[in-house]
Enzyme design. Structure first.
Site, PDB file in Angstrom:
ATOM      1  N   ASP A  49      -1.126 -19.330  15.506  1.00 35.67           N
ATOM      2  CA  ASP A  49      -1.748 -18.166  14.870  1.00 35.67           C
ATOM      3  C   ASP A  49      -0.907 -16.891  14.990  1.00 35.67           C
ATOM      4  OD1 ASP A  49      -4.332 -19.041  13.775  1.00 35.67           O
ATOM      5  OD2 ASP A  49      -4.758 -19.645  15.840  1.00 35.67           O
ATOM      6  N   GLU A  87      -2.244  -8.654  13.809  1.00 34.89           N
ATOM      7  CA  GLU A  87      -3.287  -7.630  13.955  1.00 34.89           C
ATOM      8  C   GLU A  87      -4.161  -7.852  15.185  1.00 34.89           C
ATOM      9  OE1 GLU A  87      -6.486  -5.847  11.003  1.00 34.89           O
ATOM     10  OE2 GLU A  87      -6.910  -7.932  11.425  1.00 34.89           O
ATOM     11  N   ASP A  88      -4.369  -9.111  15.548  1.00 32.47           N
ATOM     12  CA  ASP A  88      -5.324  -9.386  16.626  1.00 32.47           C
ATOM     13  C   ASP A  88      -4.804  -9.017  18.007  1.00 32.47           C
ATOM     14  OD1 ASP A  88      -7.408 -10.379  15.023  1.00 32.47           O
ATOM     15  OD2 ASP A  88      -6.244 -12.196  14.696  1.00 32.47           O
ATOM     16  N   ARG A  98      -4.424 -17.856  22.037  1.00 36.40           N
ATOM     17  CA  ARG A  98      -3.665 -16.787  21.391  1.00 36.40           C
ATOM     18  C   ARG A  98      -3.071 -15.793  22.390  1.00 36.40           C
ATOM     19  NH1 ARG A  98      -5.593 -14.485  15.943  1.00 36.40           N
ATOM     20  NH2 ARG A  98      -3.418 -13.860  16.217  1.00 36.40           N
ATOM     21  N   ARG A 108     -15.200 -13.376  19.552  1.00 33.94           N
ATOM     22  CA  ARG A 108     -13.864 -12.981  20.023  1.00 33.94           C
ATOM     23  C   ARG A 108     -13.864 -11.662  20.801  1.00 33.94           C
ATOM     24  NH1 ARG A 108      -9.843 -15.651  16.970  1.00 33.94           N
ATOM     25  NH2 ARG A 108     -10.678 -17.736  16.563  1.00 33.94           N
ATOM     26  N   HIS A 151     -14.443 -12.026  12.048  1.00 35.21           N
ATOM     27  CA  HIS A 151     -14.167 -10.697  12.606  1.00 35.21           C
ATOM     28  C   HIS A 151     -14.904  -9.608  11.822  1.00 35.21           C
ATOM     29  CE1 HIS A 151     -10.074 -12.342  14.110  1.00 35.21           C
ATOM     30  NE2 HIS A 151     -10.772 -12.033  15.184  1.00 35.21           N
ATOM     31  N   CYS A 183      -4.828  -9.004   8.662  1.00 41.02           N
ATOM     32  CA  CYS A 183      -4.429  -9.742   9.875  1.00 41.02           C
ATOM     33  C   CYS A 183      -2.921  -9.846  10.065  1.00 41.02           C
ATOM     34  CB  CYS A 183      -4.942 -11.181   9.823  1.00 41.02           C
ATOM     35  SG  CYS A 183      -6.551 -11.375   9.132  1.00 41.02           S
TER      36      CYS A 183
HETATM   37  C1  CIR Z   1      -7.852 -17.230  14.473  1.00 38.89           C
HETATM   38  O1  CIR Z   1      -8.885 -17.882  14.418  1.00 38.89           O
HETATM   39  O2  CIR Z   1      -7.605 -16.509  15.434  1.00 38.89           O
HETATM   40  C2  CIR Z   1      -6.876 -17.327  13.331  1.00 38.89           C
HETATM   41  N1  CIR Z   1      -6.878 -18.651  12.807  1.00 38.89           N
HETATM   42  C3  CIR Z   1      -7.210 -16.334  12.246  1.00 38.89           C
HETATM   43  C4  CIR Z   1      -7.100 -14.918  12.696  1.00 38.89           C
HETATM   44  C5  CIR Z   1      -7.327 -13.945  11.592  1.00 38.89           C
HETATM   45  N2  CIR Z   1      -7.146 -12.629  12.058  1.00 38.89           N
HETATM   46  C6  CIR Z   1      -7.831 -11.588  11.646  1.00 38.89           C
HETATM   47  O3  CIR Z   1      -8.769 -11.715  10.860  1.00 38.89           O
HETATM   48  N3  CIR Z   1      -7.536 -10.414  12.155  1.00 38.89           N
END
Ligand code: CIR
Length: 254
Positions: free
Chosen positions: A59, A64-65, A84, A129, A159, A247
């Protein structure tokens, strides 16, 4: 403005999934679409800089996360998915060159996708999350800089920013089935086309709004709202990994 991105890992098909069934993801196609996204950022006046590739982290393209960058400081998150957390070190090292850093610490978790910054108002989604401790730690770091933090209920999507984003100078785009508490006096509120549940994730660059081209009904609604210039990018392959256009970058003033 700098836009930090990271290339699509070849392991993308093993990504985290919460609301979607796993389907094959074509990493080559995802990379081609990601390159179009980076070009759209460049055309919007951003300087695109890539973080080091992390091919073993499926990922890692969803930068962004891992952090929230404000003018005054950057907060390194603690993603809710343990898989992650190995993405954090490289982001930390890079952002330390530009900002004072704050860190979210155990037992708190936050994904950057849950943090919607609209000038001095910061809405943070309570999701699997992002927990209350995460919101509390985040608030204690940003409130001294004059930000107001609003904990926000989210249901039905990954999210907060799957459900609502800023789409223009004074426009919010929202899926009202997934979130309802984000309101700002004097702002236009546009709802997604009900046939396009995931269309609320758009990226306002301060100039144009980058949007997945798979959502024409919502694009039409936004254009009717008036103050938005849209740039469509193909984003279907990363959507299979539950990623949208916000993201894939971290935007910051240099
Ligand atoms: C996840 O589940 O963490 C990733 N497959 C997708 C993350 C998407 N990120 C976001 O919306 N900020």
């Amino acid at each position: 403005m700098i836009a930090w991105t990271r290339e699509v890992p070849s392991s993308i098909a093993s990504c985290e999934l919460t609301h979607l069934e796993r389907v094959p993801i074509d990493a080559t196609k995802a990379r081609a679409q990601h390159a179009r996204y980076e070009s759209a950022l460049t055309d919007a006046g951003m300087e695109v800089r890539r973080l080091a590739p992390l091919d073993e982290h499926p990922d890692a393209v969803f930068v962004e996360d891992t952090a929230v960058v404000l003018d005054e400081l950057a907060i390194i998150t603690r993603p809710g998915a343990t898989s992650r957390r190995g993405e954090l070190a490289s982001v930390t090292e890079v952002l330390a060159r530009y900002r004072k850093l704050g860190f979210i610490r155990e037992p708190a978790t936050i994904d950057g996708g849950d943090v919607l910054v609209i000038e001095k108002d910061i809405f943070i989604g309570l999701t699997p999350r992002t927990n209350k401790e995460g919101i509390g730690q985040f608030a204690s770091m940003v409130e001294p800089h004059g930000y107001r933090v609003h904990a926000t209920t989210v249901t039905g999507c990954l999210h907060l920013k799957s459900a609502v984003t800023r789409a223009g100078p004074d426009t919010l785009l929202m899926n009202p089935d997934w979130v309802s508490q984000v309101r700002l006096a004097g702002w236009n509120l546009v709802f997604v086309d009900p046939r396009e549940a995931s269309a609320a994730n758009v990226l306002w660059t301060g100039k144009v709004t980058i949007m997945a081209e798979e959502y024409p009904g919502t694009a039409e609604r936004l254009l009717r709202a008036g103050d938005v210039e849209l740039v469509g990018v193909p984003a279907g392959e990363l959507a299979k990994a539950e990623g949208g256009v916000t993201c894939c970058s971290l935007l910051m003033r240099e």
